[in-house]
Design an enzyme around this catalytic site. Structure first.
Site: not given
Lengths: 80, 299
Positions: B222, B226, B230
């Protein structure tokens, strides 16, 4: 092929929509609590703000990852 | 605006435009076929990440060399604020002063580096690819195969590489702080504890170990995903917005509306993206600090 396209479109909508639901509810609850607590104790506002932004990033992560995957599915299916 | 003209002049469809911009300049000279292929090297990501690291190091070195204890200049003041911010955050998470000597500079490096890599998104989507196309064509190659992606953090290899490095640092500190035996003991007893009954203790040991394994794997994945998610979503949105301007067919009403829509949407997304870029760099740094801090705490 039409059926595959339609299912991919539905799947992308569900991935983004359900993810956005969760992220918005979570960030909304946290933002409300942040306003509550900084109204009660304004001197903690800066310390809480850093933590709130950190948590926004954490809450957003699953949604953004889902959005990225959905956009990837979408572009690789529809923009051939 | 070069995006629209380039797309219109060469008559590529919007799908080809996006696919072209999502292909790396790599060692096989085309789109990577398998999802995992260890033999492929994305030269563009490697080049931009190292170039940005060199630039950042040079700037910080120059500022540090010219730093004065008297009245600081603007640049020195900004860098001092940055350094103090990182040190403050590190102090809040890691309580060992000895570890902070390594972890605080690590946090500063990660913050500046990730911020600069993310900030490549602010360059127009077609600026660097078009320059690269000119160079590639001038060098005698086929300009249609001049692929380039300018944002290193929109490459999952870069972000997962960084998060794997953070995992290795966490494992190192786990062993260093708790010792091999202490860490092994924590691995089999940590979330749920243990029991005096040997059968239950073995079962709990397996469950605890599985939980620890899941924790490490999910933290690392993660952490990298992440940042990648993005930046990839941001980059793709910039490309989709550029496609609106590419619908220009002449001075008629739909074209002008698309043109205005392109400007408004690109401006809005670019402003929002300033927040995303800084926030993601900050979060990547904070999570690195938090994970290393977790490696310091016994259960």
């Amino acid at each position: 092929m039409d059926q595959v396209n339609g299912l991919v479109a539905l799947a992308c909508g569900l991935i983004i929509g359900l993810g956005a639901n969760g992220a918005c509810i979570g960030i909304g609850m946290m933002g409300g609590k942040y306003l509550d607590s900084s109204a009660r104790q304004p001197e903690l506002m800066n310390a809480l703000q850093v933590k709130m932004f950190l948590l926004i990033g954490l809450i957003d992560a699953a949604f953004i990852i889902g959005t990225g995957i959905a956009l990837w599915f979408g572009t690789s299916t529809f923009l051939k | 605006m070069s995006a629209e003209h380039a797309a219109a002049q060469q008559g590529v469809t919007s799908g080809e435009y996006i696919a072209h911009h999502l292909t790396y300049f790599n060692s096989i000279g085309g789109k990577q076929q398998a999802i995992i292929d260890w033999s492929v090297i994305n030269y563009d990501s490697v080049f931009f990440s190292i170039a940005l690291a060199v630039i950042a190091s040079l700037v910080m070195w120059l500022v540090a060399r010219r730093a004065s204890a008297g009245i600081p200049g603007r640049v020195q003041g900004a860098v001092e604020m940055l350094v103090e911010m990182v040190i403050d955050q590190t102090k809040g998470v890691i309580h060992s002063a000895e570890s902070r000597k390594f972890v605080a500079p690590l946090g500063l490096t990660i913050f500046i580096w990730v911020f600069l890599m993310n900030a490549m998104d602010f360059l127009p989507v077609d600026l660097l690819p078009n320059i690269w196309r000119g160079i590639y064509g001038a060098a005698g190659h086929d300009a249609h195969h001049a692929y380039l992606r300018a944002v290193p953090t929109a490459d999952i290899n870069i972000t997962m590489g960084m998060s794997l490095t953070v995992l290795l640092i966490c494992l190192y500190y786990n062993v260093k702080i708790k010792g091999i035996g202490g860490w092994a003991h924590e691995l089999v007893t940590a979330p749920f504890g243990t029991s005096k009954n040997p059968v239950v203790a073995v079962i709990l040991g397996f469950v605890n170990f599985a939980m620890q394994l899941i924790e490490f794997v999910s933290k690392t994945i993660s952490h990298g995903m992440r940042l990648f998610g993005n930046m990839f979503a941001g980059e793709l949105l910039f490309m989709l917005i550029a496609l609106m301007g590419a619908a220009w067919t002449g001075a008629n009403v739909p074209s002008v509306l698309f043109f205005i829509g392109d400007l408004v949407a690109a401006l809005a997304w670019a402003i929002f993206h300033i927040l995303v870029v800084a926030l993601q760099a900050f979060i990547f740094m904070m999570l690195t600090l938090v994970y290393i801090g977790q490696a310091h705490e016994g259960h």
